[in-house]
Design a protein around this motif. Sequence first.
Motif, PDB file in Angstrom:
ATOM      1  N   LEU A 256     -34.582 -26.979  36.017  1.00 27.24           N
ATOM      2  CA  LEU A 256     -34.555 -27.309  37.404  1.00 27.24           C
ATOM      3  C   LEU A 256     -33.754 -26.026  37.933  1.00 27.24           C
ATOM      4  CD1 LEU A 256     -33.464 -29.675  39.146  1.00 27.24           C
ATOM      5  CD2 LEU A 256     -31.106 -29.790  38.355  1.00 27.24           C
TER       6      LEU A 256
ATOM      7  N   THR B 121     -34.088 -33.170  37.317  1.00 25.19           N
ATOM      8  CA  THR B 121     -33.058 -33.606  37.813  1.00 25.19           C
ATOM      9  C   THR B 121     -32.345 -35.115  36.793  1.00 25.19           C
ATOM     10  OG1 THR B 121     -33.125 -34.787  39.056  1.00 25.19           O
ATOM     11  CG2 THR B 121     -32.197 -33.033  39.892  1.00 25.19           C
TER      12      THR B 121
ATOM     13  N   TRP C  27     -27.443 -31.525  45.920  1.00 26.95           N
ATOM     14  CA  TRP C  27     -28.370 -31.295  45.208  1.00 26.95           C
ATOM     15  C   TRP C  27     -27.067 -31.779  43.501  1.00 26.95           C
ATOM     16  CZ3 TRP C  27     -33.363 -31.977  44.605  1.00 26.95           C
ATOM     17  CH2 TRP C  27     -33.612 -31.803  45.138  1.00 26.95           C
TER      18      TRP C  27
ATOM     19  N   VAL D  26     -28.014 -34.852  41.097  1.00 19.63           N
ATOM     20  CA  VAL D  26     -28.137 -34.144  39.129  1.00 19.63           C
ATOM     21  C   VAL D  26     -26.767 -35.586  38.613  1.00 19.63           C
ATOM     22  CG1 VAL D  26     -28.156 -32.798  37.327  1.00 19.63           C
ATOM     23  CG2 VAL D  26     -29.142 -31.976  39.493  1.00 19.63           C
TER      24      VAL D  26
END
Length: 258
Positions: A119, A154, A202, A206
């Motif tokens: 990622l 993710t 972000w 996740v």
Amino acid sequence: MSTDHLTRNRPAGPLRHAASKVPEVTVYFWIIKVLTTGMGETASDFLAQRLGPVPAVGLGGTALVVALAGQFAARRYVAWMYWTAIVVVSVFGTMAADVLHVGIGVPYTLSTPFFMAALTAVLALWYRSEGTLSIHGIHTRRREAFYWAAVLATFALGTAAGDLTAALGLGYLGSAVLYAAAIAVPAVAHRWGGLNAVTAFWSAYVITRPLGASIADWMAVGHSRGGLNLGLGPVTLSWTVAILCFVGYLAASRKDVR
């Protein structure tokens, strides 16, 4: 000046095309996102049990290609199409993590940092190439490809991380509580700590994966594993119905359209 004149002179290039393909980040976005993570977890396990690991992965991979092809071909954001792609990515992301652990024997202590590195690499390449990680800045095919690669990473990372904490002794319910607390951290840091919106987004994105997966697993697994013993099939079905209801509401109300 009339609004018709403004519409005629508004740029009709890639910016309008791409911006309309990404939903607004509202409370509905986060609710559906958590639901898709849980549904993807139990659906993946259900398919692997019923079809076998290899046919399940083949089916998931085929569905992934079809769903993303439809999403890339779309000229604007369509709630049903976008969230179908997210669901399929959720299922396949779970399979990717499970293949490493169950199929190859890679422990969660290794697969979790592996997917974290994957990622990080996707986000780093995205930022180096485009200078932004904002989902509202996706106005080229390349940025769209980076976006979906990051989304897939993710889901795989979240699956491995959720299973890791459960295996370390927290169990599925304890893991759900842990990730519920963790997802509040970027929200608080953004609201009062000065964390920028893209990093906060972000980070929370996740965490939604292990949060939803832990809750769904807790509902599905047997009492001997600390769960409610509702079964993979019923949990998958009930979460799917919830997703359909929320997406149907957004498709009708367009509350997630800029």
